[in-house]
Design an enzyme around this catalytic site. Sequence first.
Site, PDB file in Angstrom:
ATOM      1  N   LYS A   1       0.806  -1.196  -0.120  1.00 28.92           N
ATOM      2  CA  LYS A   1      -0.072   0.002  -0.057  1.00 28.92           C
ATOM      3  C   LYS A   1       0.984   1.269  -0.047  1.00 28.92           C
ATOM      4  O   LYS A   1       0.500   2.271  -0.412  1.00 28.92           O
ATOM      5  CB  LYS A   1      -0.867   0.009   1.095  1.00 28.92           C
ATOM      6  CG  LYS A   1      -1.937  -1.108   1.218  1.00 28.92           C
ATOM      7  CD  LYS A   1      -2.900  -1.383   0.482  1.00 28.92           C
ATOM      8  CE  LYS A   1      -3.965  -2.203   0.880  1.00 28.92           C
ATOM      9  NZ  LYS A   1      -3.805  -3.584   0.979  1.00 28.92           N
TER      10      LYS A   1
HETATM   11  C1  LIG Z   1      -4.571  -4.727   0.483  1.00 29.03           C
HETATM   12  C2  LIG Z   1      -3.684  -5.870   0.395  1.00 29.03           C
HETATM   13  C3  LIG Z   1      -3.882  -6.972  -0.396  1.00 29.03           C
HETATM   14  C4  LIG Z   1      -5.120  -6.909  -1.301  1.00 29.03           C
HETATM   15  O1  LIG Z   1      -4.851  -6.098  -2.341  1.00 29.03           O
HETATM   16  P1  LIG Z   1      -6.089  -5.408  -3.156  1.00 29.03           P
HETATM   17  O2  LIG Z   1      -5.833  -4.234  -4.069  1.00 29.03           O
HETATM   18  O3  LIG Z   1      -7.238  -5.075  -2.265  1.00 29.03           O
HETATM   19  O4  LIG Z   1      -6.775  -6.415  -3.834  1.00 29.03           O
HETATM   20  C5  LIG Z   1      -3.134  -8.212  -0.610  1.00 29.03           C
HETATM   21  N1  LIG Z   1      -2.000  -8.179   0.467  1.00 29.03           N
HETATM   22  C6  LIG Z   1      -1.832  -7.542   1.260  1.00 29.03           C
HETATM   23  C7  LIG Z   1      -0.811  -7.472   2.308  1.00 29.03           C
HETATM   24  C8  LIG Z   1      -2.764  -6.328   1.334  1.00 29.03           C
HETATM   25  O5  LIG Z   1      -2.208  -5.194   2.454  1.00 29.03           O
END
Ligand SMILES: *Cc1c(COP(=O)(O)O)cnc(C)c1O
Length: 463
Positions: free
Chosen positions: A112
């Site tokens: 993120k």
């Molecule tokens: C947010 C997240 C996901 C999922 O990603 P999306 O874009 O919501 O599909 C997978 N792994 C981790 C560690 C995340 O923080």
Amino acid sequence: MQYVSTRGTAPGLGFEDVILTGLAADGGLYVPEQWPVLSDDEWRSLRGKSYADIALAVMSPFVAGAIEPGEFRQMINDAYAGFDHPAVTPLTQLDANHWLLELYHGPTLAFKDVALQLLVRLMNWALEKRDEYANVVVATSGDTGGAAIEAFRHSKRARVFCLHPDERVSPVQRRQMTTVDSPSIFNIAIKGTFDDCQDLVKAMFNHKEFRDKYKIAGVNSINWARIMAQVVYYATTALALGGPDRKVSFTVPTGNFGDIFAGYVAKKMGLPIDRLVIATNSNDILDRTVRTGRYEVTGVHETASPSMDIQVSSNFERVLFDLYDRDADKINSAMSGLKQSGAFSIDEPQLVKLRQLFASGRTDEEATAECIRQTLETTGKLIDPHTAVAYNVARNIDSVSPMVTLSTAHPAKFPAAVKKACGIDPALPPHMADLFERQEKYEILANDIDVVEDFIRSAGRDV
Ligand SMILES: *Cc1c(COP(=O)(O)O)cnc(C)c1O
């Protein structure tokens, strides 16, 4: 570049408005009016270039007309300066045909950061320019919140209200959010699930009077800039592995469908992406949708990969919009079906197209732990449960093209699950070593829109 809403009635907007608006006024999501395409020669000319160079080339068409290239380049440089690896998102080879794309080298150890470190700079730039302030509301299943708080803690233009599901995030995730001491950060634990948090955020966006009065802004992956920033690492990876002259496949641990949607955008932009594989944990709505054509919400299961404990994958709407040749009426009827009965069906021609674009697979809890253990044993690499969900799906697929698994979090974010799987207790990096000694601060609120709005009314930034 102009942007249009998937529901067809909100006005078309330019980039600056799109990033400040978040959810479209008609409840839809913004997408570019058309997909920009780079030629094979343009892609070839980016081989061997730095992450920032490739980022500028990939994202420039999306911000064209809104930001000066020099200014944008500076934002990109600043956004990735704090990553602890010079490649920003390095690739590790696991065996003859499998790679891990490490997306966890940012300040909060999850992918993120890649998008939020850029998004905060874009939002601050837009707010400065307009001399406006905003109240950012975030729903998090654990990682978005930490990344958003870290990114916005010094913002002079925005306050952040971060909603996480009470007792459903890992202690490391919670403390990354609740120990940040800043007058502009507010943490709220909601008595409910991530889907409840996401619904509360959407309800605030759909409450026009509240949204306008408090200048509510969003940084969840409904915000287009999040997706845009994530297209970049698909490009750096494809180029590193021989693109555009060799096809590459990706397996993506999926929750809200934002990350894998960025892979779809990369393909639309002309990268030779062979297969995009959706990997889910036991919350397998997307895997079931690809198999059966029916998108049907069931109850949420708690798993060792909490950032994927999601039922309603918001960004799926964006791909659906393209599958239906951008017919907003089709999206409106699917989404009202979802609202009324918790399900909708995809028509046969669109389902055929969906299956040409995406494969899918599901990993249960036992197989997740087994994958962590086996990967350590055979490659020496310690992976987190989200990565394991995806790698387990990837290694069970026969792929002629190189298969890249997106490694979305550092194992130290989920120490209990990792230790249970393989006996190793992954250490937090030095800048977080005292995380468990820091003072926590957060409110616990009911899953009730009036209660949450009242809280924001009393603590929000005057706008
Ligand atoms: C947010 C997240 C996901 C999922 O990603 P999306 O874009 O919501 O599909 C997978 N792994 C981790 C560690 C995340 O923080």
